[in-house]
Motif scaffolding. Structure first.
Motif, PDB file in Angstrom:
ATOM      1  N   THR A 231       0.856  -1.194   0.000  1.00  0.00           N
ATOM      2  CA  THR A 231       0.000   0.000   0.000  1.00  0.00           C
ATOM      3  C   THR A 231       0.883   1.232   0.000  1.00  0.00           C
ATOM      4  N   ASP A 232       0.660   2.131  -0.980  1.00  0.00           N
ATOM      5  CA  ASP A 232       1.505   3.312  -1.069  1.00  0.00           C
ATOM      6  C   ASP A 232       1.072   4.376  -0.062  1.00  0.00           C
ATOM      7  N   ALA A 233       1.734   5.543  -0.098  1.00  0.00           N
ATOM      8  CA  ALA A 233       1.476   6.601   0.883  1.00  0.00           C
ATOM      9  C   ALA A 233       0.067   7.172   0.779  1.00  0.00           C
ATOM     10  N   GLN A 234      -0.574   7.020  -0.397  1.00  0.00           N
ATOM     11  CA  GLN A 234      -1.943   7.519  -0.582  1.00  0.00           C
ATOM     12  C   GLN A 234      -3.000   6.480  -0.238  1.00  0.00           C
ATOM     13  N   PRO A 262       7.640   7.731  -2.720  1.00  0.00           N
ATOM     14  CA  PRO A 262       6.254   8.166  -2.507  1.00  0.00           C
ATOM     15  C   PRO A 262       5.771   9.177  -3.545  1.00  0.00           C
ATOM     16  N   ARG A 263       6.721   9.880  -4.199  1.00  0.00           N
ATOM     17  CA  ARG A 263       6.321  10.844  -5.225  1.00  0.00           C
ATOM     18  C   ARG A 263       5.967  10.159  -6.536  1.00  0.00           C
TER      19      ARG A 263
END
Length: 289
Positions: A231-234, A262-263
């Motif tokens: 699961t990414d930062a968003q 994360p970017r």
């Protein structure tokens, strides 16, 4: 300790050991020498075939070297092929041990191809010249025949074979340089993300074995393609597939560590995974090179 843990412990112990680097240099030098012999075997065989096409069978000039006796050509092929193959395998293992695992630069193929090309280029000017250009002279029965198109191609082999060998070596070197640049870029991205990027807990969702088959039809496990979900930062779920080398490195279904930017969480080149806790930098797996 299981086999995978023991393998990781050995890799960590060997990484950076100067003795392995010294052995890499010695074995790579021996492999290069064998590649020179392989190049001489190719050049000698080409000269022999060329001589048989452009000159009569009654031309008794010797086109095969005999500095090791009557079996010189066989020795050249045997030592060249076996030495190059075995040397590349051993040197590759030593490089892997010295670097602590992970992708390695493809310098061995470049060394071998350049050494063989140099041998062909140096040997080609020594090939036998025809008794007469354009005619297969028969010194016994005097039944001379003109060269066919294939005869003219064989005649100029002392020019086009060295050029071809140099071109092949150039392509191999160019590929090795391009691979090395990609590898350096991947290592730089990995080190940057280790310093500043977040780590996420992932899960192994699928493991597919990659099977290889040798010339005898024997099958072996070369590694596995492992799909990891994280699961990414968003908060979005993402999946990546990575190749884990070797039978001992096949992970079981379970947790995984994920390193990503994360970017740009959708950039798979910036996603690295590890299948055990506290991984070393070399144990993070990126896109397969």
């Amino acid at each position: 300790m299981d086999s995978a843990s023991a393998r990781r412990a050995k890799l960590r112990q060997r990484a950076g050991d100067g003795r392995f680097l010294a052995w890499v240099i010695a074995v790579a030098a021996a492999m290069t020498a064998c590649s020179v012999l392989l190049g001489l075997a190719i050049a000698t065989t080409a000269d022999m075939l060329r001589h048989s096409v452009i000159d009569s069978v009654f031309d008794d000039r010797e086109s095969i070297p005999t500095f090791w006796g009557v079996g010189t050509l066989g020795y050249l092929w045997s030592l060249g092929m076996i030495g190059t193959l075995v040397g590349s395998i051993v040197a590759s293992w030593l490089i892997d041990a010295y670097r602590g695992g992970g992708p390695q630069p493809r310098i061995l193929a470049a060394l071998a191809s350049c050494a063989a090309a140099v041998a062909i280029v140096v040997d080609a000017p020594t090939w036998l010249n025809p008794l007469a250009v354009g005619i297969r002279l028969d010194p016994v029965f005097h039944e001379d025949t003109s060269w066919s198109v294939f005869g003219w191609i064989a005649y100029y082999a002392d020019l086009w074979l060295p050029v071809l060998s140099v071109a092949i070596a150039g392509l191999v070197v160019a590929h090795a340089i391009r691979h090395y640049r990609r590898l350096r870029r991947q290592i730089a991205d990995r080190d940057r993300l280790l310093a500043e990027g977040p780590r996420a807990k992932g899960a192994v969702t699928a493991v597919t074995l990659r099977i290889t088959t040798n010339d005898q039809g024997q099958r072996s496990v070369a590694g596995s393609e492992v799909t990891v979900r994280f699961t990414d930062a968003q908060g979005a779920d993402r999946w990546v597939t990575r190749f884990s080398r070797g039978r001992a490195a096949i992970p079981a279904a379970g947790p995984a560590e994920v390193l990503f930017d994360p970017r740009r969480p959708d950039d798979e080149d910036l996603v690295f995974v590890a299948f055990h806790p506290d991984p070393t930098p070399q144990e993070w797996i990126g896109t397969e090179l």
